[in-house]
Design a protein around this motif. Structure first.
Motif, short mmCIF file in Angstrom:
data_model
loop_
_atom_site.label_atom_id
_atom_site.label_comp_id
_atom_site.label_asym_id
_atom_site.label_seq_id
_atom_site.Cartn_x
_atom_site.Cartn_y
_atom_site.Cartn_z
N PHE A 110 -13.93 26.82 57.84
CA PHE A 110 -12.59 27.29 58.18
C PHE A 110 -11.47 26.30 57.90
N ALA A 111 -11.71 25.00 57.92
CA ALA A 111 -10.60 24.04 57.82
C ALA A 111 -10.21 23.72 56.39
N GLY A 112 -11.14 23.77 55.46
CA GLY A 112 -10.86 23.34 54.10
C GLY A 112 -11.02 21.83 53.98
N LYS A 113 -11.19 21.36 52.75
CA LYS A 113 -11.50 19.94 52.54
C LYS A 113 -10.30 19.04 52.82
N PHE A 114 -9.10 19.46 52.42
CA PHE A 114 -7.94 18.59 52.59
C PHE A 114 -7.70 18.29 54.06
N TRP A 115 -7.66 19.32 54.90
CA TRP A 115 -7.35 19.11 56.31
C TRP A 115 -8.50 18.42 57.03
N THR A 116 -9.73 18.64 56.60
CA THR A 116 -10.86 17.95 57.20
C THR A 116 -10.77 16.46 56.93
N ILE A 117 -10.44 16.10 55.68
CA ILE A 117 -10.29 14.68 55.34
C ILE A 117 -9.15 14.06 56.13
N THR A 118 -8.02 14.77 56.23
CA THR A 118 -6.84 14.22 56.90
C THR A 118 -7.09 13.96 58.38
N VAL A 119 -7.58 14.98 59.09
CA VAL A 119 -7.82 14.82 60.53
C VAL A 119 -8.91 13.79 60.80
N SER A 120 -9.96 13.80 59.99
CA SER A 120 -11.04 12.84 60.18
C SER A 120 -10.57 11.41 59.94
N SER A 121 -9.67 11.24 58.98
CA SER A 121 -9.13 9.91 58.71
C SER A 121 -8.35 9.38 59.90
N SER A 175 -8.28 7.52 50.05
CA SER A 175 -8.94 7.83 51.31
C SER A 175 -10.32 7.21 51.37
N GLU A 176 -11.08 7.37 50.29
CA GLU A 176 -12.43 6.81 50.25
C GLU A 176 -12.39 5.29 50.27
N ALA A 177 -11.44 4.69 49.54
CA ALA A 177 -11.34 3.23 49.49
C ALA A 177 -11.03 2.65 50.86
N GLY A 178 -10.12 3.29 51.59
CA GLY A 178 -9.77 2.81 52.93
C GLY A 178 -10.95 2.87 53.88
N GLU A 179 -11.70 3.98 53.82
CA GLU A 179 -12.86 4.14 54.70
C GLU A 179 -13.94 3.11 54.36
N LYS A 180 -14.20 2.92 53.08
CA LYS A 180 -15.25 1.97 52.68
C LYS A 180 -14.84 0.53 52.96
N LEU A 181 -13.58 0.19 52.74
CA LEU A 181 -13.11 -1.16 53.01
C LEU A 181 -13.33 -1.51 54.47
N ALA A 182 -13.08 -0.55 55.35
CA ALA A 182 -13.22 -0.79 56.78
C ALA A 182 -14.68 -0.84 57.21
N VAL A 183 -15.43 0.19 56.86
CA VAL A 183 -16.79 0.29 57.39
C VAL A 183 -17.70 -0.76 56.78
N VAL A 184 -17.53 -1.06 55.49
CA VAL A 184 -18.40 -2.06 54.86
C VAL A 184 -18.01 -3.46 55.31
N GLY A 185 -16.68 -3.69 55.46
CA GLY A 185 -16.24 -4.99 55.91
C GLY A 185 -16.81 -5.34 57.28
#
Length: 574
Positions: free
Chosen positions: A83-94, A28-38
């Motif tokens: 209320f959402a928890g880390k997993f669901w926050t990461i998923t929806v935000s992605s 998840s982190e790699a995908g976000e960084k690849l996009a935003v930094v690129g």
């Protein structure tokens, strides 16, 4: 009550968490960084060449976007911890992030989104409709980042059980693994992605990161059965406000002499003190009044307190801990401001320098940051494989040095990097040709020392700050602590915008001279700007050393597996 799902092995069931979850989380982190930094690395080129923005406007657009993307993690942390928890926050935000990427790709593909150019002369700037789509895309990216960034680090660290002595060292090594993975993603972005953007086109240059992000989302979700998930325990911000309100209401009460008389309620705090209870500290005694018990604090016949009138010692100490962390946290703003110049003025320097690797091969100006990232990765390897073992023998600490020392080294290297940048710019202008727009013979590799020093600084400063924020923050506020890590980048970028604007205004002369010229760096005084940042950072380093010397590490009363108090732990860096 917060609860770790499937914490132990029962009836042959495999224990969740551990190293096996790392590839899925890092995806998840790699995908976000690849996009935003690129995109971010070459964004100044996209805005000035494709959309024909003036350079100062483009630089401010870049820093404003970067700042906003680093500010939204506060919102993401609130959602995850409340209320959402880390997993669901990461998923929806992605998913939101993915939509923003697709929208941004369309700005580069659709014919109506391209601005006409008359052979490089009198280029028409992007109209309001084109800019609106651009800004909406950037906003979606910023919102998506806001949910990913504050949650990936604590979610990954939570996969290791700190109460298990065998797993505890892995918790702190995780930060180096995380930053190394992020660095590799950035390295791919500034080489492969930037090359595609410059040589094939922005459609593919943004489309490839979009595909990478889509695969990373799928990979992260597939790993769900393997994760250790900690349920959210309610808004940490509400608890902090409750302490402030309770202390204010009782401001006229006399302080009790014995802190053992202050209110304790282990059952009430059980969900926010799984790893251990925060102990009373002597600083900021006025907040202790929130824990003084009075008759009005309980309803008639009730045993539960009104939390807007009475707080437990643990909750008071949560607020004290956050306040104590503030000065150390704030010291990271100026080094971040200096670091952002690599994507703006340092990039513009590279564009008017000789970028030839050979007679027929050139390095893209936007790829110069590869030297920062490569140096950062090599520094992390050196730090873990050579530096830490040596320092462990000298200091006797498991981590080699404290996170305070690590950050201090990084701050010093950042001062040195900006100082060198000023001298290199002064040297560059000595070898200018008569035509300021011509590619001069001065090699772009003169910029390598400053880029490399920034990379070394980042390996020490950023990872040290991550360790500090995670270790010293209350356990129920780990996402919020990571959001504070990204907030430094937001303030650093906004600070850069403010500093550029002020310097551009105040350095203007009657003859049209200016330190920061829109048309050409060759006619400006960029070295003065670098040296101004150097001076500010030097003062900041002195401030940091003072704050670190007087910082009080949080004391925790750790409970054993049998729920028996096992003593006081001050953290790994005492």
């Amino acid at each position: 009550m917060a609860e770790i799902k499937t914490k132990g092995k029962k009836h042959g069931q495999r224990v969740k968490g551990g190293l096996i979850t790392m590839p899925f989380i890092f995806a998840s982190e790699a995908g976000e960084k690849l996009a935003v930094v690129g995109f971010q690395t070459n964004m100044i080129s996209y805005l000035t060449i494709q959309l024909h923005m003036p350079m100062t406007k483009a630089a401010n657009t870049l820093t404003n976007f970067t700042g906003t993307a680093s500010l939204t993690p506060l919102l993401g942390a609130f959602v995850a911890d409340s209320f959402a928890g880390k997993f669901w926050t990461i998923t929806v935000s992605s998913i939101i992030y993915q939509i923003g990427l697709v929208s941004l790709t369309l700005t580069a593909v659709l014919p109506k989104q391209k601005t006409p150019s008359n052979n490089g002369e009198s280029c028409q700037q992007a109209n309001s409709g084109q800019l609106a789509i651009l800004y909406i895309s950037l906003l979606l990216l910023a919102i998506g980042s806001g949910g990913i960034r504050p949650c990936v680090v604590p979610f990954g660290a939570e996969q290791f059980d700190k109460t298990d002595e065998k797993q505890k060292p892995s918790t702190f090594k995780f930060f180096d693994w995380y930053y190394f993975c992020m660095g590799v993603s950035k390295l791919v972005a500034v080489t492969v992605i930037v090359y595609i953007q410059d040589n094939i086109g922005w459609g593919w240059g943004l489309g490839v990161p979009s595909l990478a992000m889509a695969f990373s989302i799928i990979g992260f979700v597939i790993g769900y059965p393997l994760y250790r998930n900690i349920d959210p325990v309610g808004s940490p911000f509400a608890r902090l406000v409750q302490v402030c309100v309770a202390a204010y209401k009782k401001r006229k009460l006399a302080m009790v002499l014995d802190h053992k008389l202050l209110y304790e309620n282990n059952e009430l705090d059980a969900s926010i003190s799984i790893s251990g209870k925060l102990l009373h500290t002597k600083q900021m005694k006025f907040l202790d009044k929130a824990a003084i018990v009075t008759k009005e604090d309980f309803s008639k016949g009730g045993s539960d307190p009104n939390l807007w009138r009475l707080s437990t010692v643990h909750r008071v100490e949560e607020l004290k801990t956050i306040i104590r962390m503030g000065p150390i946290w704030a010291s990271g703003i100026l080094p971040t401001l200096a670091y952002t110049q690599q994507s703006t003025f340092s990039l513009q320097q590279a564009k008017i320098m000789n970028t030839n690797l050979t007679k027929s091969l050139k390095i893209p100006a936007a790829s110069m940051i590869v030297f920062t990232l490569t140096t950062m990765l090599l520094t992390i390897i050196f730090y873990n494989r050579i530096f830490v073992p040596i320092m462990r023998k000298i200091t006797g600490r498991e981590q080699g040095i404290t996170f305070f020392t690590r950050m201090g080294i990084g701050f010093f290297l950042s001062v040195l990097a900006t100082l060198v940048a000023g001298f290199v710019e002064m040297k560059r202008k000595h070898v200018l040709t008569s035509n300021p727009d011509e590619k001069i013979s001065f090699s772009v590799f003169w910029l390598v020392p400053q880029y490399a020093l920034y990379g070394m600084s980042d390996a020490f400063t950023s990872i040290g700050r991550l360790e500090f924020l995670y270790d010293q923050s209350p356990e129920s506020m780990r996402s919020t602590a990571t959001a504070l890590f990204w907030l430094v980048f937001a303030l650093g970028n906004y600070g850069s915008t403010l500093l550029v604007t002020l310097v551009h205004k105040w350095s203007a002369g009657q003859d049209g001279s200016n330190w920061l010229q829109n048309e050409s760096l060759n006619e400006g005084k960029l070295e003065y700007f670098y040296w101004l940042i150097t001076l500010l950072q030097a003062l900041n380093l002195i401030y940091y050393l003072f704050c670190a010397k007087f910082y009080t590490l949080k004391p925790i009363q750790v409970a054993s597996n049998d729920n028996v108090d096992d003593g006081v732990e001050l953290g790994p860096n005492v």
